[in-house]
Design an enzyme around this catalytic site. Structure first.
Site, PDB file in Angstrom:
ATOM      1  N   HIS A  14      34.414  84.769 100.235  1.00  0.00           N
ATOM      2  CA  HIS A  14      34.485  85.683 101.297  1.00  0.00           C
ATOM      3  C   HIS A  14      34.373  86.906 100.691  1.00  0.00           C
ATOM      4  O   HIS A  14      35.197  87.495  99.885  1.00  0.00           O
ATOM      5  CB  HIS A  14      35.892  85.570 101.946  1.00  0.00           C
ATOM      6  CG  HIS A  14      36.008  86.528 103.035  1.00  0.00           C
ATOM      7  ND1 HIS A  14      36.609  86.144 104.424  1.00  0.00           N
ATOM      8  CD2 HIS A  14      36.006  87.935 103.247  1.00  0.00           C
ATOM      9  CE1 HIS A  14      36.636  87.116 105.117  1.00  0.00           C
ATOM     10  NE2 HIS A  14      36.008  88.230 104.512  1.00  0.00           N
ATOM     11  N   HIS A  16      32.255  91.113 101.420  1.00  0.00           N
ATOM     12  CA  HIS A  16      31.656  92.139 101.888  1.00  0.00           C
ATOM     13  C   HIS A  16      30.524  92.557 101.116  1.00  0.00           C
ATOM     14  O   HIS A  16      31.185  93.388 100.030  1.00  0.00           O
ATOM     15  CB  HIS A  16      32.654  92.984 102.777  1.00  0.00           C
ATOM     16  CG  HIS A  16      33.464  92.422 103.580  1.00  0.00           C
ATOM     17  ND1 HIS A  16      33.131  92.016 104.992  1.00  0.00           N
ATOM     18  CD2 HIS A  16      34.749  91.762 103.612  1.00  0.00           C
ATOM     19  CE1 HIS A  16      34.075  91.606 105.763  1.00  0.00           C
ATOM     20  NE2 HIS A  16      35.222  91.336 104.681  1.00  0.00           N
ATOM     21  N   LYS A 100      30.825  82.842 111.294  1.00  0.00           N
ATOM     22  CA  LYS A 100      32.273  83.416 111.144  1.00  0.00           C
ATOM     23  C   LYS A 100      32.689  83.867 112.475  1.00  0.00           C
ATOM     24  O   LYS A 100      31.904  84.378 113.331  1.00  0.00           O
ATOM     25  CB  LYS A 100      31.626  84.794 110.285  1.00  0.00           C
ATOM     26  CG  LYS A 100      33.074  85.777 110.235  1.00  0.00           C
ATOM     27  CD  LYS A 100      34.134  85.056 109.390  1.00  0.00           C
ATOM     28  CE  LYS A 100      35.531  86.215 109.467  1.00  0.00           C
ATOM     29  NZ  LYS A 100      35.658  86.787 108.449  1.00  0.00           N
ATOM     30  N   HIS A 137      38.554  84.784 111.022  1.00  0.00           N
ATOM     31  CA  HIS A 137      39.242  85.958 110.819  1.00  0.00           C
ATOM     32  C   HIS A 137      40.419  85.552 111.735  1.00  0.00           C
ATOM     33  O   HIS A 137      40.455  85.906 112.948  1.00  0.00           O
ATOM     34  CB  HIS A 137      38.636  87.252 111.272  1.00  0.00           C
ATOM     35  CG  HIS A 137      39.768  88.287 110.894  1.00  0.00           C
ATOM     36  ND1 HIS A 137      39.396  89.195 109.841  1.00  0.00           N
ATOM     37  CD2 HIS A 137      40.894  88.729 111.582  1.00  0.00           C
ATOM     38  CE1 HIS A 137      40.485  89.916 109.951  1.00  0.00           C
ATOM     39  NE2 HIS A 137      41.410  89.747 110.829  1.00  0.00           N
ATOM     40  N   HIS A 175      41.315  84.477 104.122  1.00  0.00           N
ATOM     41  CA  HIS A 175      42.329  85.371 103.950  1.00  0.00           C
ATOM     42  C   HIS A 175      43.430  85.382 104.482  1.00  0.00           C
ATOM     43  O   HIS A 175      44.185  86.080 105.148  1.00  0.00           O
ATOM     44  CB  HIS A 175      41.708  86.775 104.124  1.00  0.00           C
ATOM     45  CG  HIS A 175      41.034  87.130 104.957  1.00  0.00           C
ATOM     46  ND1 HIS A 175      41.496  86.908 106.463  1.00  0.00           N
ATOM     47  CD2 HIS A 175      39.831  87.761 105.405  1.00  0.00           C
ATOM     48  CE1 HIS A 175      40.718  87.420 107.219  1.00  0.00           C
ATOM     49  NE2 HIS A 175      39.684  87.971 107.033  1.00  0.00           N
ATOM     50  N   ASP A 248      37.488  88.761  99.756  1.00  0.00           N
ATOM     51  CA  ASP A 248      37.474  89.817 100.764  1.00  0.00           C
ATOM     52  C   ASP A 248      37.337  91.104 100.348  1.00  0.00           C
ATOM     53  O   ASP A 248      37.753  92.112 100.775  1.00  0.00           O
ATOM     54  CB  ASP A 248      38.578  89.652 101.589  1.00  0.00           C
ATOM     55  CG  ASP A 248      38.573  90.322 102.973  1.00  0.00           C
ATOM     56  OD1 ASP A 248      37.404  90.741 103.553  1.00  0.00           O
ATOM     57  OD2 ASP A 248      39.435  90.742 103.511  1.00  0.00           O
TER      58      ASP A 248
HETATM   59  C1  NCD Z   1      36.831  94.006 106.262  1.00  0.00           C
HETATM   60  C2  NCD Z   1      35.869  94.805 106.183  1.00  0.00           C
HETATM   61  O1  NCD Z   1      36.042  95.970 105.690  1.00  0.00           O
HETATM   62  O2  NCD Z   1      34.533  94.605 106.490  1.00  0.00           O
HETATM   63  N1  NCD Z   1      38.196  94.716 106.040  1.00  0.00           N
HETATM   64  C3  NCD Z   1      39.369  94.106 105.653  1.00  0.00           C
HETATM   65  O3  NCD Z   1      40.274  94.875 105.764  1.00  0.00           O
HETATM   66  N2  NCD Z   1      39.425  92.886 105.233  1.00  0.00           N
HETATM   67  C4  NCD Z   1      36.989  92.949 107.668  1.00  0.00           C
HETATM   68  C5  NCD Z   1      37.755  91.779 107.309  1.00  0.00           C
HETATM   69  O4  NCD Z   1      37.383  91.013 106.604  1.00  0.00           O
HETATM   70  O5  NCD Z   1      38.939  91.846 108.141  1.00  0.00           O
HETATM   71 ZN    ZN Z   2      36.516  90.124 105.113  1.00  0.00          ZN
END
Ligand code: NCD
Ligand code: ZN
Length: 344
Positions: A14, A16, A100, A137, A175, A248
């Site tokens: 996971h 970003h 997702k 999520h 998460h 995450d």
């Molecule tokens: C994530 C993001 O910034 O894209 N933020 C987070 O707090 N984890 C989005 C997410 O996975 O909830």
């Molecule tokens: Zn995330």
């Protein structure tokens, strides 16, 4: 005392990566240690179709450091208009590894997520048929549900009904932050697993709120009370194959974090492996780190574990407090404890 630890190369289930300048700035930190990662689709606009995912994958490949063999595993962002046939084609070609689900409004860039779950029933049927996993999520967004209860309520009101309607659907609760979620995963005999982040093994809600507000510890789902952190540590270090690493890692510039209404997300890509080694050693479970970071994830996704290895050595690592990006500095997650392991 163990002085070095060699594991199969880990994956991040996971992650970003964002896009553009931010993508180029953060990607090397993941590609440094990880072989593969499940790439979150919450761009603006989101990665919705197979064509969107193919184009995003190209941008990631173009941003990779010279010589890197990192492999992005692409996902689609589920909307109420998602076309089951487009999704099936993107899966059949090998491009897309998961879909997702963001409840609309749950987190950063989730406005196009799902409000009416009956509208995605056909998509879930198709996914169950072709074996394409659903990443969730897991938080409800109702304003009348306390933010610290939103994960537990999601399990009862949303996830359990979906799993009862679609028992063949393979689900990953992403998460997880509560004992409730860990127990729910253990209660399922098939088709359910969970990722756990680095930071939720380290912080509880006091880190965010006690002694002054700490925006860099604010992420979603928000860290809960200590009993939950301890339950997550027990799950992660247990060796149970249903729990695996999804960092995450979610970079936001400091300018966007340090606002009256700051963004949610912790940037853990650079120091995750050092922090995990510390956590697993504290739990007396260094021998389970490979299962959590390198074995359980690929097994659940039906992929082979990586053939190559990384070695951690007992030496004090050093990480910058921030990394520079053309958009401004991004603060690296501070585990608030001394670290003793570095990736060789
Ligand atoms: C994530 C993001 O910034 O894209 N933020 C987070 O707090 N984890 C989005 C997410 O996975 O909830
Ligand atoms: Zn995330």
């Amino acid at each position: 005392m163990t002085q070095s630890l060699t594991l199969r190369r880990p994956d991040d289930w996971h992650l970003h990566l964002r896009d553009g300048d931010m993508l180029r700035a953060v990607l090397p930190h993941t590609a440094n240690h990880f072989a593969r990662a499940i790439i979150m689709p919450n761009l603006v606009p989101p990665v919705v179709t197979g064509a969107d995912a193919a184009a995003y994958r190209e941008r990631i490949m173009a941003a990779l450091p010279e010589g890197s063999d990192f492999e992005p595993l692409m996902t689609l962002y589920l909307t109420e208009d998602t076309d089951p046939e487009d999704l099936a084609a993107a899966h059949a070609s090998g491009l897309v590894k998961a879909v997702k689900l963001y409840p609309a409004g749950a987190t950063t860039n989730s406005a196009s997520g799902v409000s009416d779950f009956s509208k995605v029933a056909k998509v879930f049927e198709k996914m169950a048929e072709i074996g394409l996993p659903l990443c969730t999520h897991g938080e409800v967004t109702d304003s009348d549900v306390d933010i610290f209860d939103r994960e537990a309520v999601f399990i009862d009101r949303v996830l359990d009904p979906i799993r009862k309607d679609h028992p063949a659907l393979r689900v990953i609760m992403e998460h997880i932050t509560t004992k409730d979620a860990a127990d729910y995963v253990r209660s399922a005999d098939q088709n359910l697993a969970a990722t756990i982040t680095t930071h939720h093994l380290v912080i509880n809600r006091n880190h965010i709120l006690a002694g002054g507000i700490k925006p860099h510890y604010y992420c979603l789902p928000v860290a809960k009370r200590e009993t939950h952190r301890l339950a997550l540590r027990a799950a992660a270090t247990s060796g149970d194959s249903r729990f695996f690493l999804g960092t995450d890692s979610a970079p936001h510039t400091d300018a966007n974090k340090l606002l009256p209404c700051g963004c949610a997300g912790c940037f853990t890509a650079p120091n995750t492996m050092s922090i995990l080694a510390e956590v697993f050693e504290q739990e007396g479970k260094l021998d389970q780190l490979e299962a959590f970071a390198s074995l359980n994830g690929p097994a659940y996704y039906g992929l082979p574990a990586n053939e190559d290895q990384i070695t951690l050595i007992r030496e004090t690592p050093s990480f910058p407090a921030q990394i520079d990006t053309p958009d401004g500095p991004v603060t690296v997650f501070d585990p608030d404890m001394p670290l003793h392991w570095r990736v060789a």
